[in-house]
Enzyme design. Structure first.
Site, PDB file in Angstrom:
ATOM      1  N   CYS A 294     -75.457  -8.761  77.618  1.00 10.36           N
ATOM      2  CA  CYS A 294     -74.652  -7.824  78.729  1.00 10.36           C
ATOM      3  C   CYS A 294     -73.360  -7.771  79.874  1.00 10.36           C
ATOM      4  O   CYS A 294     -72.086  -6.989  79.618  1.00 10.36           O
ATOM      5  CB  CYS A 294     -75.639  -6.544  79.013  1.00 10.36           C
ATOM      6  SG  CYS A 294     -76.041  -7.564  80.332  1.00 10.36           S
TER       7      CYS A 294
ATOM      8  N   HIS B  22     -79.293  -4.984  83.071  1.00 10.42           N
ATOM      9  CA  HIS B  22     -79.089  -5.150  82.535  1.00 10.42           C
ATOM     10  C   HIS B  22     -77.637  -4.050  82.651  1.00 10.42           C
ATOM     11  O   HIS B  22     -77.399  -3.019  83.671  1.00 10.42           O
ATOM     12  CB  HIS B  22     -79.845  -3.745  81.804  1.00 10.42           C
ATOM     13  CG  HIS B  22     -79.319  -3.605  80.180  1.00 10.42           C
ATOM     14  ND1 HIS B  22     -78.256  -4.050  79.221  1.00 10.42           N
ATOM     15  CD2 HIS B  22     -78.536  -2.543  80.034  1.00 10.42           C
ATOM     16  CE1 HIS B  22     -78.353  -4.133  78.306  1.00 10.42           C
ATOM     17  NE2 HIS B  22     -77.539  -2.344  78.006  1.00 10.42           N
TER      18      HIS B  22
ATOM     19  N   GLU C  59     -72.815  -1.431  74.565  1.00 16.16           N
ATOM     20  CA  GLU C  59     -73.926  -2.266  75.060  1.00 16.16           C
ATOM     21  C   GLU C  59     -74.326  -3.519  74.192  1.00 16.16           C
ATOM     22  O   GLU C  59     -74.161  -3.803  73.183  1.00 16.16           O
ATOM     23  CB  GLU C  59     -74.896  -1.874  75.470  1.00 16.16           C
ATOM     24  CG  GLU C  59     -75.899  -1.938  74.440  1.00 16.16           C
ATOM     25  CD  GLU C  59     -77.015  -0.186  75.345  1.00 16.16           C
ATOM     26  OE1 GLU C  59     -77.767  -0.078  73.957  1.00 16.16           O
ATOM     27  OE2 GLU C  59     -77.211  -1.005  76.159  1.00 16.16           O
TER      28      GLU C  59
END
Length: 435
Positions: free
Chosen positions: A347, A397, A409
């Site tokens: 990420c 994240h 993402e």
């Protein structure tokens, strides 16, 4: 029965409209050409097709909700796994400290025991020598410390020598013997305390080993739960994909030009809203005013770079300013998916690549990326802002907001870079604006 003529009239109007639009598109190249109309189906076919579409759309909607819930649970479990890993790391540090303490305590105990043994031997040697002297004195007809020890002296010098000898034995010799005895007792006490310290250190080591086993077991359970949840999510996505295909086939059969036109009009409406919003933000940022969002041009560059990687594999630890890189080992879930052998992004790696396009360098850690710019309320997020999720107070994240409630993402091991609706479960209350 009255609905049949109305529906047939609507179909005819749509056909006529499509023909007119196609003619305009031919005359004006700047307007996109509309596909030719499909054959006009019967009302019975349309009714049957609509019923089929409605049923499959309902199933797709139900599965979409299940997928969203499963993925939200998966992201929560990711945070739990990371927290459990930190607990395991703490237990490992504590265990090593306890092992070092036990090693030092055992070394101190060994040294104390050696000193105690040495003191005891010195006392035994001194007593032995004293016993030998006393025995020799007795054989010569004298008793240690008695008057008879002076008898038999051959002269004053001999008498003085015997007195000095007895004084040495009875005085300094006996005092030395007492000193050695006290030293042995002291060393024995030290030895006893050292053994007690070993017992305490050994107990602490055992407790630390048990804490490490407990932390490792909790980590493994969390990893297994994450693995099971990932399998469930993949199964749901596969089922949804199958129903989406069936829905698309049904829509193609029943919709024709009507469906295509509705989709295109929706796209135009969304595009118009986005263009108006971008124009409003640019206008708000001019004339010395404060911009409501990131600079539109730079944000577009960042978003386009991220979107250019759609479909690239997730690889834990992968990604830099030049593009996807080989992942690294994490000792757990990522390793089980072979991330260390994949070329892709995690990420934060995807964010590094996206923002490198406008000269912004970001660290490869989502927690630091959250502090890399100005934090704005989540309600004011704009395309080009970064969004963050946390668990137990730790950010785990990051994703890039691209507008219209969507984000891009690199979600987790076993997945690929994708576009998804913004998930609000576990999301931080702010967005980070770097541009």
């Amino acid at each position: 029965m009255g609905a049949v003529p109305v529906r047939r009239t609507l179909s005819l109007r749509l056909v006529i409209t499509a023909v007119v639009l196609a003619s305009v598109a031919t005359a004006t190249p700047a307007v996109a050409a509309v596909p030719p109309p499909p054959p006009n189906p019967s009302d019975t076919d349309i009714d049957r097709g609509h019923a089929d579409v409605d049923a499959k759309a309902g199933e797709v909607g139900r599965l979409t909700n299940q997928v969203a819930e499963a993925e939200a649970r998966l992201m929560d479990l990711q945070g739990v796994v990371e927290a459990k890993l930190e607990d395991a790391n703490k237990a490992l540090v504590d265990l090593r400290a306890a092992e070092d303490e036990a090693t030092r305590a055992k070394a101190d105990a060994d040294a104390a025991r050696r000193e105690s043994d040495g003191a005891g031997k010195a006392v035994d040697d001194a007593r032995s020598q004293l016993d030998e002297f006393a025995a020799g004195s007795f054989k010569q007809g004298s008793t240690l410390g008695s008057f008879s020890a002076y008898l038999g002296a051959t002269g004053p010098e001999d008498l003085l020598a015997r007195e000095q000898m007895l004084n040495a034995v009875s005085g300094s010799g006996l005092e030395a013997l007492d000193g050695l005895q006290r030293a042995r007792l002291t060393k024995a006490n030290l030895d006893s305390r050292a053994r007690a310290a070993v017992d305490v250190a050994t107990k602490r080591q055992g407790e630390a080993e048990e804490a490490k086993r407990t932390a490792d077991a909790a980590t493994e359970r969390a990893r297994q739960a994450q693995h099971d949840q990932l399998a469930q999510s993949e199964q749901l996505r596969a089922t949804r994909a199958d129903y989406e295909k069936q829905l698309n086939d049904a829509q193609a059969q029943v919709g024709g030009l009507e469906d295509q036109r509705a989709r295109y009009e929706k796209w135009l409406a969304d595009k118009k809203r986005e263009d108006e919003e971008n124009a409003r933000r640019v206008s708000a940022g001019g004339g010395g005013g404060q911009s409501a969002g990131p600079a539109a041009g730079r944000a577009r560059t960042v978003i386009d770079r991220a979107l250019s990687q759609l479909g690239v594999e997730y690889a834990w630890g992968g990604g830099d300013g030049r593009g996807p890189t080989q992942g690294i080992r994490d000792g757990g879930v990522a390793d089980s998916y072979g991330d260390f052998a994949k070329i892709g992004f995690d990420c934060s790696g995807l964010m590094i690549y996206a923002f490198a396009g406008v000269g912004v360098r970001l660290p490869h850690y989502s927690g630091y990326q959250a502090e890399a710019g100005r934090q704005v309320p989540l309600s004011d997020m704009a395309p080009g802002d970064m969004l963050f999720w946390s668990s137990e107070g730790h950010i785990h994240h990051v994703a890039l907001y691209i507008g219209n409630g969507q984000m891009v993402e690199a979600p987790y091991s076993g997945s690929v870079v994708r576009i998804a609706p913004v998930r609000y479960g576990g999301i931080e209350s702010y967005a980070t604006r770097v541009l």
